[in-house]
Design an enzyme around this catalytic site. Structure first.
Site, PDB file in Angstrom:
ATOM      1  CG  HIS A  38       1.927  -7.119   0.744  1.00 19.23           C
ATOM      2  ND1 HIS A  38       1.174  -6.865  -0.286  1.00 19.23           N
ATOM      3  CD2 HIS A  38       1.695  -6.133   1.617  1.00 19.23           C
ATOM      4  CE1 HIS A  38       0.587  -5.877  -0.194  1.00 19.23           C
ATOM      5  NE2 HIS A  38       0.635  -5.296   1.101  1.00 19.23           N
ATOM      6  CG  PHE A  85       5.087   1.539  -3.496  1.00 21.13           C
ATOM      7  CD1 PHE A  85       5.573   1.365  -4.622  1.00 21.13           C
ATOM      8  CD2 PHE A  85       4.675   2.393  -2.873  1.00 21.13           C
ATOM      9  CE1 PHE A  85       5.456   2.706  -5.410  1.00 21.13           C
ATOM     10  CE2 PHE A  85       4.510   3.770  -3.557  1.00 21.13           C
ATOM     11  CZ  PHE A  85       5.024   3.938  -4.759  1.00 21.13           C
ATOM     12  CB  CYS A  86       4.076  -5.383  -2.083  1.00 18.56           C
ATOM     13  SG  CYS A  86       3.909  -5.712  -3.945  1.00 18.56           S
ATOM     14  CB  ALA A  87       4.274  -1.435   1.799  1.00 13.39           C
ATOM     15  CG  ASP A 133       0.161  -5.979  -5.546  1.00 14.97           C
ATOM     16  OD1 ASP A 133       1.236  -5.539  -6.412  1.00 14.97           O
ATOM     17  OD2 ASP A 133      -0.005  -6.964  -5.219  1.00 14.97           O
TER      18      ASP A 133
END
Ligand code: PLP
Length: 470
Positions: free
Chosen positions: A144, A387-389, A470
């Site tokens: 992100h 994984f912020c993806a 997240d």
């Protein structure tokens, strides 16, 4: 990885470098302690011991940077400015590149996005001048941090294909369509660890009149980067993933855009002259480093860069690849485990391969539950979640997330073996304890493991801080 390659790798049965916390004892839910198996380096890596010692060396001289005539202040200023030079060398910067210290990769990429926004305004992009390139192009596999800052600007995204070769073709199609000002790509996926061919991507971007920024948050702790040789225009990474967890990040790259950008942190130090009605902003790194800089963060990041630069390239490669090969092979042998990857040609594509990250799921078990179990019953630390993806995890059909084991210079074979044994035991015997979801996370019921007395949030008690997955 082929068996032939595996045979050439020496077993990484000891850490490559000593790190702080190597012998940390982790309490088990059923009682007793084991050595903590830290397989979460990709989130935040432990400090290399030499880096932590350097912190203690610098600390007595800690004083204001750029602001004092006193001895300690002058030493601190020298340490800070020298850190810039060390980081420039670490990434093979060109003579006229600017090195800006930031808080982390997210901060660095937001800083660059602010500069791109200023540039577009100055070039009249909003007025639709036809000769102005104005879009940021990025892949759907980005963290992100390398996605959200660009979404606030004119942008386009490319869905990565099942091979690196086809992904490059897709990127080229978008670049050929025109109007791309900046290609923003990760150097290595934080989800699967697969490495992207950044030099080839840089050449591609330049061929179509665009620049490239590489999010090297995951790449820099594992591979050498060279802006001069590869042509990469900008690179961003974080100290806390580079074995220097003291709050600094960095952005390095071409100075023209950085000097044209609105200051990232308007304030003291970012100016040449201030009147009540007008300001003359500084040029160079000072323009974006308003306020008191993080001298300890910069000094330790630079120390980590020095230590990593001194590593023998083959030893470094062998250490991580041997751990990765054993982990992947071990997990693949367990019925009920799926190891995830993005590209079928990751191991064969030139300059690619994978860093110390392995992503997997366990059939029948929520990823968060497996992570809680590994921690509580085996003293193994891994990351779970998306994984912020989010775009990537959703596309991979993993909307509830997966598990990620990651490692580096302080890791050893026993860490990988402990993880494999823990997963084998789960699938053979089931959970050895009851778990519930509390504040969005799986936690053991009646968790009586205690934190050190100076860390007040004992798990399982009311008020324990929920972790983000997240
Ligand atoms: N980019 C990648 C590929 C990452 O893995 C991360 C962190 O996990 C980031 C960016 C953001 O880094 P930071 O949290 O240090 O800003």
């Amino acid at each position: 990885m082929s068996t032939a390659v595996l045979d050439h790798l020496q077993l990484a049965d000891a850490p490559l470098l000593p790190v702080v916390g190597q012998e940390l004892a982790a309490p088990l839910i059923q009682g007793g302690h084991v050595r903590y198996a830290n397989l979460d380096y990709a989130a935040s890596a432990p400090a290399i011991e030499e880096v932590a010692s350097h912190l203690n060396e610098v600390l007595p001289y800690y004083a204001s940077v750029h602001r004092g005539a006193g001895f300690a202040s002058q030493v601190s200023t020298s340490v800070y400015e020298n850190a810039r030079k060390i980081v420039a060398n670490f990434v093979g910067a060109r003579d006229d590149d600017t090195v800006i210290f930031t808080r982390n990769t997210t901060d660095s990429l937001n800083l660059l996005a602010g500069c791109v926004e200023s540039l577009l305004k100055q070039r009249g992009y909003a007025e639709g001048r036809s000769n102005v390139h104005g879009e940021v192009l990025y892949l759907d596999i980005e963290h992100h941090a390398n996605l959200l800052p660009w979404q606030a600007l004119p942008h386009r995204s490319v869905v990565a294909a099942s091979s690196i070769a086809s992904t490059l073709a897709r990127v080229e199609t978008q670049l050929r369509a025109g109007n791309v000002l900046l290609l923003a790509v990760t150097g290595a996926s934080n989800v699967t660890g697969e490495v992207l061919p950044v030099a080839e991507l840089a050449a591609l971007a330049h061929r179509y009149g665009a620049r490239i920024v590489v999010d090297a948050a995951q790449l820099a702790p594992h591979r050498r980067i060279n802006l001069f040789d590869t042509g990469i225009d900008y690179v961003a990474f974080s100290g806390h993933k580079l074995y220097a967890p003291f709050g600094a990040g960095v952005l390095v790259g071409r100075s023209d855009w950085l000097d044209a950008g609105h200051p990232h942190l308007a304030g003291g130090g970012a100016v040449k002259d201030v009147r009540l009605e007008s300001i003359i902003w500084a040029q160079g790194p000072a323009r974006h480093e308003g306020g008191t800089p993080n001298v300890l963060g910069a000094a330790t990041l630079a120390k980590a860069a020095t230590v990593l630069s001194a590593l023998d390239a083959d030893d470094w490669h062998n250490h991580e690849q041997s751990l990765r090969a054993h982990l992947v092979a071990g997990l693949n042998e367990v019925d009920g485990v799926t190891v995830h990857s993005l590209f079928e040609d990751a191991d064969t594509y030139p300059e690619c391969g994978s860093i110390g990250v392995v992503n997997f799921s366990v059939t029948g078990y929520d990823a968060g539950l497996v992570a809680a179990y590994l921690s509580a019953e085996h003293g193994v630390g891994v990351r779970d979640g998306k994984f912020c993806a989010h775009p990537l995890l959703n596309r991979l059909g993993l909307p509830a997330g997966s598990l990620r084991a990651s490692f580096g210079v302080g890791s050893q074979l026993e860490d990988a073996r402990r993880l494999i044994a823990g997963i084998q035991a789960l699938l053979r015997d089931g959970l050895g304890w009851d778990y519930v979801v509390d504040a969005g996370r799986w936690v053991p019921v009646n968790d009586n493991r205690s934190y050190p007395q100076w860390a007040p949030n004992t798990p399982g008690t009311a008020g324990a801080a929920p972790c983000s997955t997240d």
